[in-house]
Scaffold this motif. Structure first.
Motif, PDB file in Angstrom:
ATOM      1  N   ALA A  20       0.812  -1.222   0.000  1.00 23.23           N
ATOM      2  CA  ALA A  20       0.000   0.000   0.000  1.00 23.23           C
ATOM      3  C   ALA A  20       0.842   1.267   0.000  1.00 23.23           C
ATOM      4  O   ALA A  20       0.314   2.350  -0.214  1.00 23.23           O
ATOM      5  N   LEU A  21       2.122   1.164   0.223  1.00 21.46           N
ATOM      6  CA  LEU A  21       2.967   2.347   0.337  1.00 21.46           C
ATOM      7  C   LEU A  21       2.993   3.173  -0.940  1.00 21.46           C
ATOM      8  O   LEU A  21       2.782   4.386  -0.912  1.00 21.46           O
ATOM      9  N   ARG A  22       3.229   2.550  -2.051  1.00 19.81           N
ATOM     10  CA  ARG A  22       3.340   3.287  -3.321  1.00 19.81           C
ATOM     11  C   ARG A  22       2.018   3.960  -3.709  1.00 19.81           C
ATOM     12  O   ARG A  22       2.018   5.152  -4.045  1.00 19.81           O
ATOM     13  N   PRO A  23       0.875   3.264  -3.667  1.00 17.42           N
ATOM     14  CA  PRO A  23      -0.386   3.958  -4.002  1.00 17.42           C
ATOM     15  C   PRO A  23      -0.696   5.111  -3.044  1.00 17.42           C
ATOM     16  O   PRO A  23      -1.196   6.147  -3.481  1.00 17.42           O
ATOM     17  N   CYS A  24      -0.397   4.944  -1.777  1.00 14.59           N
ATOM     18  CA  CYS A  24      -0.638   6.026  -0.819  1.00 14.59           C
ATOM     19  C   CYS A  24       0.269   7.218  -1.093  1.00 14.59           C
ATOM     20  O   CYS A  24      -0.158   8.369  -0.976  1.00 14.59           O
ATOM     21  N   PHE A  25       1.495   6.967  -1.459  1.00 14.20           N
ATOM     22  CA  PHE A  25       2.424   8.040  -1.782  1.00 14.20           C
ATOM     23  C   PHE A  25       1.963   8.797  -3.028  1.00 14.20           C
ATOM     24  O   PHE A  25       1.971  10.032  -3.059  1.00 14.20           O
ATOM     25  N   ILE A  26       1.536   8.076  -4.046  1.00 12.35           N
ATOM     26  CA  ILE A  26       1.052   8.707  -5.273  1.00 12.35           C
ATOM     27  C   ILE A  26      -0.204   9.526  -4.983  1.00 12.35           C
ATOM     28  O   ILE A  26      -0.345  10.660  -5.457  1.00 12.35           O
ATOM     29  N   LEU A  27      -1.110   8.976  -4.182  1.00 15.01           N
ATOM     30  CA  LEU A  27      -2.314   9.705  -3.811  1.00 15.01           C
ATOM     31  C   LEU A  27      -1.984  10.976  -3.031  1.00 15.01           C
ATOM     32  O   LEU A  27      -2.581  12.028  -3.262  1.00 15.01           O
ATOM     33  N   ILE A  29       0.756  12.796  -3.240  1.00 14.73           N
ATOM     34  CA  ILE A  29       1.314  13.779  -4.169  1.00 14.73           C
ATOM     35  C   ILE A  29       0.208  14.434  -4.978  1.00 14.73           C
ATOM     36  O   ILE A  29       0.203  15.666  -5.176  1.00 14.73           O
ATOM     37  N   ILE A  30      -0.760  13.651  -5.435  1.00 15.76           N
ATOM     38  CA  ILE A  30      -1.874  14.197  -6.213  1.00 15.76           C
ATOM     39  C   ILE A  30      -2.692  15.181  -5.373  1.00 15.76           C
ATOM     40  O   ILE A  30      -3.051  16.264  -5.841  1.00 15.76           O
ATOM     41  N   VAL A  31      -2.962  14.819  -4.135  1.00 13.54           N
ATOM     42  CA  VAL A  31      -3.747  15.700  -3.262  1.00 13.54           C
ATOM     43  C   VAL A  31      -2.982  16.979  -2.947  1.00 13.54           C
ATOM     44  O   VAL A  31      -3.561  18.071  -2.927  1.00 13.54           O
ATOM     45  N   ALA A  34      -3.161  19.155  -6.016  1.00 12.39           N
ATOM     46  CA  ALA A  34      -4.507  19.717  -6.157  1.00 12.39           C
ATOM     47  C   ALA A  34      -4.742  20.842  -5.158  1.00 12.39           C
ATOM     48  O   ALA A  34      -5.321  21.881  -5.501  1.00 12.39           O
ATOM     49  N   ALA A  35      -4.286  20.671  -3.937  1.00 13.29           N
ATOM     50  CA  ALA A  35      -4.444  21.710  -2.917  1.00 13.29           C
ATOM     51  C   ALA A  35      -3.659  22.960  -3.280  1.00 13.29           C
ATOM     52  O   ALA A  35      -4.138  24.083  -3.071  1.00 13.29           O
ATOM     53  N   MET A  36      -2.478  22.780  -3.816  1.00 15.92           N
ATOM     54  CA  MET A  36      -1.690  23.933  -4.225  1.00 15.92           C
ATOM     55  C   MET A  36      -2.358  24.670  -5.378  1.00 15.92           C
ATOM     56  O   MET A  36      -2.389  25.907  -5.406  1.00 15.92           O
ATOM     57  N   THR A  66       0.061  14.605   6.841  1.00 20.49           N
ATOM     58  CA  THR A  66       1.219  14.295   7.683  1.00 20.49           C
ATOM     59  C   THR A  66       1.223  12.846   8.175  1.00 20.49           C
ATOM     60  O   THR A  66       2.277  12.205   8.146  1.00 20.49           O
ATOM     61  N   PRO A  67       0.081  12.290   8.608  1.00 17.33           N
ATOM     62  CA  PRO A  67       0.122  10.877   9.041  1.00 17.33           C
ATOM     63  C   PRO A  67       0.554   9.914   7.953  1.00 17.33           C
ATOM     64  O   PRO A  67       1.139   8.872   8.245  1.00 17.33           O
ATOM     65  N   VAL A  68       0.286  10.244   6.707  1.00 22.11           N
ATOM     66  CA  VAL A  68       0.699   9.356   5.605  1.00 22.11           C
ATOM     67  C   VAL A  68       2.216   9.244   5.549  1.00 22.11           C
ATOM     68  O   VAL A  68       2.780   8.187   5.341  1.00 22.11           O
ATOM     69  N   PHE A  69       2.892  10.374   5.754  1.00 19.20           N
ATOM     70  CA  PHE A  69       4.354  10.392   5.662  1.00 19.20           C
ATOM     71  C   PHE A  69       5.032   9.990   6.953  1.00 19.20           C
ATOM     72  O   PHE A  69       6.223   9.722   6.969  1.00 19.20           O
ATOM     73  N   SER A  70       4.289   9.956   8.062  1.00 15.75           N
ATOM     74  CA  SER A  70       4.925   9.620   9.341  1.00 15.75           C
ATOM     75  C   SER A  70       4.905   8.116   9.624  1.00 15.75           C
ATOM     76  O   SER A  70       5.483   7.676  10.602  1.00 15.75           O
ATOM     77  N   VAL A  71       4.248   7.332   8.819  1.00 13.54           N
ATOM     78  CA  VAL A  71       4.209   5.886   9.001  1.00 13.54           C
ATOM     79  C   VAL A  71       5.543   5.309   8.568  1.00 13.54           C
ATOM     80  O   VAL A  71       5.993   5.510   7.448  1.00 13.54           O
ATOM     81  N   THR A  72       6.199   4.638   9.473  1.00 12.34           N
ATOM     82  CA  THR A  72       7.506   4.060   9.150  1.00 12.34           C
ATOM     83  C   THR A  72       7.500   2.563   9.323  1.00 12.34           C
ATOM     84  O   THR A  72       6.757   1.993  10.021  1.00 12.34           O
TER      85      THR A  72
END
Length: 72
Positions: A20-27, A29-31, A34-36, A66-72
Motif C-alpha cells: 500500500a505504500l506506493r499507491p498512498c504516496f502517489i495519492l 502527491i496528487i492531493v 490539487a491543494a496547491m 502528515t500521518p501518511v508520511f509519518s508511518v515508518t
C-alpha cells in the motif's frame, strides 16, 4: 501446514503496508498538487488580508497528509 496471512497478524500487516505504500504516496502527491492549485489559482483574494490568507488552503491539506508520511 497452512500459514495465516491475515492483515491482523504482524506478518500480514507488514506485507499489506509494503504493497500500500506506493499507491498512498502517489495519492498524497496528487492531493498536495490539487491543494496547491486550488490555493494559488482558484481561491479568491480576501478583502481584508489579501493574498496572505491563501497559505491556509495549502497548510491544512499538508497537515492532513502528515500521518501518511509519518508511518515508518
Amino acid at each position: 501446514m497452512k500459514t495465516n496471512k491475515s492483515i491482523l497478524t504482524p506478518e500480514g500487516m507488514y506485507g499489506f503496508a509494503g504493497k500500500a505504500l506506493r499507491p498512498c504516496f502517489i495519492l498524497a502527491i496528487i492531493v498536495i498538487l490539487a491543494a496547491m492549485y486550488v490555493g494559488f489559482f482558484l481561491a479568491p483574494v480576501d478583502g481584508t488580508q489579501g493574498n496572505s490568507y491563501r497559505i491556509l488552503y495549502i497548510h491544512v491539506a499538508c497537515a492532513c497528509l502528515t500521518p501518511v508520511f509519518s508511518v515508518t
